[in-house]
Design a protein around this motif. Structure first.
Motif, PDB file in Angstrom:
ATOM      1  N   LEU A 189       0.822  -1.217   0.000  1.00  0.00           N
ATOM      2  CA  LEU A 189       0.000   0.000   0.000  1.00  0.00           C
ATOM      3  C   LEU A 189       0.853   1.262   0.000  1.00  0.00           C
ATOM      4  CD1 LEU A 189      -2.907  -1.046   2.398  1.00  0.00           C
ATOM      5  CD2 LEU A 189      -2.943  -0.848  -0.101  1.00  0.00           C
ATOM      6  N   SER A 190       2.067   1.182   0.533  1.00  0.00           N
ATOM      7  CA  SER A 190       2.946   2.363   0.515  1.00  0.00           C
ATOM      8  C   SER A 190       3.349   2.719  -0.917  1.00  0.00           C
ATOM      9  CB  SER A 190       4.194   2.125   1.367  1.00  0.00           C
ATOM     10  OG  SER A 190       5.086   1.226   0.742  1.00  0.00           O
ATOM     11  N   GLN A 191       3.199   1.767  -1.838  1.00  0.00           N
ATOM     12  CA  GLN A 191       3.521   2.010  -3.245  1.00  0.00           C
ATOM     13  C   GLN A 191       2.288   2.370  -4.070  1.00  0.00           C
ATOM     14  OE1 GLN A 191       6.799   2.049  -4.086  1.00  0.00           O
ATOM     15  NE2 GLN A 191       7.066   1.656  -1.892  1.00  0.00           N
ATOM     16  N   PHE A 192       1.112   2.387  -3.441  1.00  0.00           N
ATOM     17  CA  PHE A 192      -0.124   2.738  -4.144  1.00  0.00           C
ATOM     18  C   PHE A 192      -0.004   4.169  -4.658  1.00  0.00           C
ATOM     19  CE2 PHE A 192      -4.712   4.182  -3.703  1.00  0.00           C
ATOM     20  CZ  PHE A 192      -5.142   3.564  -4.866  1.00  0.00           C
ATOM     21  N   PHE A 195      -1.503   7.295  -2.908  1.00  0.00           N
ATOM     22  CA  PHE A 195      -0.874   7.504  -1.604  1.00  0.00           C
ATOM     23  C   PHE A 195       0.524   8.083  -1.774  1.00  0.00           C
ATOM     24  CE2 PHE A 195       2.192   5.912   1.526  1.00  0.00           C
ATOM     25  CZ  PHE A 195       1.679   6.436   2.702  1.00  0.00           C
ATOM     26  N   ALA A 196       1.327   7.478  -2.664  1.00  0.00           N
ATOM     27  CA  ALA A 196       2.693   7.954  -2.878  1.00  0.00           C
ATOM     28  C   ALA A 196       2.695   9.407  -3.328  1.00  0.00           C
ATOM     29  CB  ALA A 196       3.401   7.068  -3.896  1.00  0.00           C
ATOM     30  N   ARG A 201       5.551  14.862  -0.175  1.00  0.00           N
ATOM     31  CA  ARG A 201       6.324  15.860   0.577  1.00  0.00           C
ATOM     32  C   ARG A 201       7.110  15.222   1.731  1.00  0.00           C
ATOM     33  NH1 ARG A 201       5.089  21.247  -0.445  1.00  0.00           N
ATOM     34  NH2 ARG A 201       3.475  21.514  -2.029  1.00  0.00           N
ATOM     35  N   LEU A 202       6.986  13.924   1.869  1.00  0.00           N
ATOM     36  CA  LEU A 202       7.804  13.202   2.838  1.00  0.00           C
ATOM     37  C   LEU A 202       9.227  13.136   2.295  1.00  0.00           C
ATOM     38  CD1 LEU A 202       7.332  11.555   5.521  1.00  0.00           C
ATOM     39  CD2 LEU A 202       7.242   9.521   4.056  1.00  0.00           C
ATOM     40  N   ALA A 211       9.501   5.489   6.458  1.00  0.00           N
ATOM     41  CA  ALA A 211       8.497   6.387   7.040  1.00  0.00           C
ATOM     42  C   ALA A 211       7.182   6.316   6.271  1.00  0.00           C
ATOM     43  CB  ALA A 211       9.014   7.822   7.074  1.00  0.00           C
ATOM     44  N   ASN A 212       7.236   6.026   4.966  1.00  0.00           N
ATOM     45  CA  ASN A 212       6.001   5.888   4.196  1.00  0.00           C
ATOM     46  C   ASN A 212       5.206   4.670   4.657  1.00  0.00           C
ATOM     47  OD1 ASN A 212       8.063   4.238   3.165  1.00  0.00           O
ATOM     48  ND2 ASN A 212       7.287   4.338   1.066  1.00  0.00           N
TER      49      ASN A 212
END
Length: 360
Positions: A189-192, A195-196, A201-202, A211-212
């Motif tokens: 899901l962090s690669q969705f 979302f990415a 701005r992270l 952190a993602n």
């Protein structure tokens, strides 16, 4: 050493101290009697100079900090702490054994003649000294208890470790049956894409520390375990993940996948990469992603997503700016923001502004 589980039951952890030579560790690794799992720690966070200075320290006869291994159900040893040290020496002795480039020494300050050399270019006496040098290994004897292995890894890697909190969660989750499956949901899901993009701005340096993935975990903790928040973010996220891993909280990966994707598709469509950041006096988004802002916006979309569906993006963005600029929100994100009342307050403020329900 005695360990207690979450139900207060005591379990004894039996350990054995052994001195291995680095040559023995290499042979055990080749024979698959010691498992070095790269997912536990990124294999080479150390620079070439750091690895080289470790080799130099061994040649000088300096003591090397111990490593920790755990015996699995088949009697095979798994390295759970000391990967950087072990893999650096194994890379120098036989880089092909761990699928790494040949290590050419550099940055050696005391034995400068080592610089520029590989294992094949140093003299036989020095080569044998490295292979025969001992390192103390603490072996945690065989235990099928998932909680013991999980808690042990977490404790060994908390404090002076170079690992981030989320890297420790990534590794420790794999100590539990099914833990890898849960963590892979977070990774996927962090690669969705929405979302990415919404969290772009992270800073990249924080993404490298996972952190993602922590933001994905925070989303689910916010959704499913908000009432367990006590003011410490790390403990809250650890507690939620542990509750899932040990069956205390239900986590339906299919349902959670759908909620996450639906929520972030809406957030990105409406607010782009401006959803979780501050705005300057000209109304321009500025700075990096702010976690407190992330919590408030995510919670508002989780709870009221259908009500925001037909609001124009430009209108919703202006409402968000007004929410972030309000005194109530500023009071909930300033000093002492990580308290239960302020968490609920900032969520409430953003929800009311986005839904145009500001009390008169």
């Amino acid at each position: 050493m005695t360990e207690s589980n979450q139900n207060g039951q005591e379990r004894e952890i039996r350990t054995t101290a052994v001195d291995f030579s680095f040559g023995e560790l290499l042979n055990l690794h080749r024979d698959k009697e010691i498992i070095i799992r790269p997912e536990y720690q990124r294999l080479f966070r150390w620079t070439n100079e750091q690895r080289s200075r470790l080799i130099e320290s061994i040649v000088m006869g300096l003591p090397i900090p111990p490593i920790f291994l755990i015996e699995n159900d088949k009697g095979v040893l798994e390295l759970i702490d000391g990967l950087q040290r072990t893999s650096s020496v194994l890379q120098f002795l036989d880089h092909e054994a761990i699928n790494q480039p040949e290590l050419v020494l550099e940055g050696c300050d005391f034995i400068k003649e080592l610089n520029g050399k590989t294992i094949d270019q140093i003299d036989t006496v020095t080569r044998l000294k490295i292979k025969r040098s001992p390192i103390r290994a603490t072996i945690i004897n065989k235990s099928g208890d998932a909680f013991v292995k999980y808690e042990l890894f977490k404790r060994l890697n908390t404090g002076g470790s170079l690992l981030s909190a989320q890297e420790i969660r990534n590794c420790s989750s794999r100590m539990v049956d099914g833990g890898a499956d849960f963590y892979e949901v977070l990774q996927k899901l962090s690669q969705f894409s929405p979302f990415a993009s919404a969290t772009s701005r992270l800073p990249e340096s924080m993404v490298e520390l996972r952190a993602n993935e922590e933001l994905v975990l925070r989303f689910f903790a916010l959704m499913n375990s908000r009432d367990t928040f006590k003011g410490n973010i790390e403990e809250w996220l650890d507690g939620y993940m542990e509750a899932v891993l040990f069956g205390e909280k239900n986590f339906d990966p299919i349902a959670m996948d759908e909620v996450f994707k639906t929520t972030f598709t809406a957030i990105f469509e409406k607010l782009g990469d401006q959803a979780f950041t501050r705005f300057n006096t000209h109304g321009e988004a500025t700075g990096r992603l702010a976690p407190a802002y992330y919590e408030a916006v995510c919670a508002a979309f989780i709870e009221r997503g259908p009500d925001l569906k037909d609001v124009q993006p430009s209108i919703l963005l202006e409402r968000l700016k007004s929410a972030f600029d309000s005194e109530d929100f500023k009071n909930a994100t300033g000093p002492g923001a990580n308290t239960i009342p302020k968490l609920h307050q900032r969520i409430k403020v953003v929800r009311e502004y986005l839904c145009d329900e500001i009390p008169a």
